[in-house]
Write a protein that holds these residues in place. Structure first.
Motif, mmCIF file in Angstrom:
data_model
loop_
_atom_site.group_PDB
_atom_site.id
_atom_site.type_symbol
_atom_site.label_atom_id
_atom_site.label_comp_id
_atom_site.label_asym_id
_atom_site.label_seq_id
_atom_site.Cartn_x
_atom_site.Cartn_y
_atom_site.Cartn_z
ATOM 1 N N LEU A 140 0.828 -1.206 0.000
ATOM 2 C CA LEU A 140 0.000 0.000 0.000
ATOM 3 C C LEU A 140 0.868 1.264 0.000
ATOM 4 C CD1 LEU A 140 -2.810 1.320 0.214
ATOM 5 C CD2 LEU A 140 -2.533 1.190 2.698
ATOM 6 N N HIS A 141 1.912 1.269 0.837
ATOM 7 C CA HIS A 141 2.822 2.426 0.869
ATOM 8 C C HIS A 141 3.514 2.620 -0.476
ATOM 9 C CE1 HIS A 141 2.421 3.737 4.957
ATOM 10 N NE2 HIS A 141 2.669 2.530 5.421
ATOM 11 N N ILE A 142 3.946 1.540 -1.077
ATOM 12 C CA ILE A 142 4.608 1.642 -2.382
ATOM 13 C C ILE A 142 3.640 2.197 -3.423
ATOM 14 C CG2 ILE A 142 5.579 0.275 -4.274
ATOM 15 C CD1 ILE A 142 6.909 -1.472 -2.074
ATOM 16 N N ALA A 143 2.402 1.697 -3.427
ATOM 17 C CA ALA A 143 1.412 2.190 -4.395
ATOM 18 C C ALA A 143 1.112 3.675 -4.178
ATOM 19 C CB ALA A 143 0.125 1.370 -4.291
ATOM 20 N N LEU A 144 0.990 4.103 -2.930
ATOM 21 C CA LEU A 144 0.672 5.503 -2.648
ATOM 22 C C LEU A 144 1.813 6.442 -3.025
ATOM 23 C CD1 LEU A 144 -1.232 5.228 0.745
ATOM 24 C CD2 LEU A 144 -2.169 5.775 -1.507
#
Length: 188
Positions: A140-144
């Protein structure tokens, strides 16, 4: 190197380009672009190869610091691109050239955002490998980190999560080191 490269990146961003056009100081666009390319690649490589103890938290810290320091730059680029586009749409015939000026500015801003996000990508991956962060949360952090504004909030949350995980790990290690050895109680 781990401290110098992010600071050099911040200095390079504010050393020319739009500042040269708006304020009349700094390096011209070609020199500025070359400088950013070299220092940006060096920062990406630094983030990718930093495997020292405590690196996830340090990488998340630099991710957050770079995001904070880039806010004025992104604001200036937005105003600069908006001003150029407005002028080009007011002068007859120049509106056809607007995409050729504004799109490269926005693309450059996005590439700079991805360069600063490399620290967040590396921190998320390292934290998952070391068991400090669940894989779904790291994803999720990578996508954001691929989206403007969301990358800043993701960087802040990632740093706080890794800081909390480090404190919990240290407290657990201290508690286990200070606990008296367990003796079996059912042996007669």
């Amino acid at each position: 190197m781990r401290t110098a490269l992010p600071l050099l990146f911040i200095a390079a961003v504010y050393s020319g380009g739009p500042f040269y056009d708006v304020f009349g100081w700094g390096t011209d666009w070609p020199t500025w672009g070359t400088l950013l390319l070299i220092i940006g690649i060096a920062n990406i490589l630094c983030a990718c190869f930093d495997r020292a103890e405590g690196s996830p938290r340090r990488l998340a810290f630099w991710d957050l610091v770079l995001k904070l320091c880039m806010i004025p730059f992104y604001t200036l680029i937005f105003l600069y691109a908006t001003g150029i586009a407005t002028i080009m749409f007011v002068i007859p015939g120049l509106f056809l050239a607007a995409p050729f000026v504004v799109v490269p500015l926005l693309a450059m801003s996005y590439l700079l955002m991805l360069a600063t996000s490399s620290y967040g990508f590396a921190a998320s991956i390292r934290a998952t490998k070391r068991g400090l962060l669940p894989g779904s949360l790291a994803a999720l952090h990578i996508a954001l980190h691929f989206f403007a504004v969301a990358d800043f909030f993701s960087a802040a949350v990632l740093y706080l999560q890794l800081r909390r995980a480090d404190k919990a790990r240290i407290a657990s290690a201290e508690a286990s080191a200070g606990a008296p050895p367990q003796q079996p109680t059912d042996v007669q």
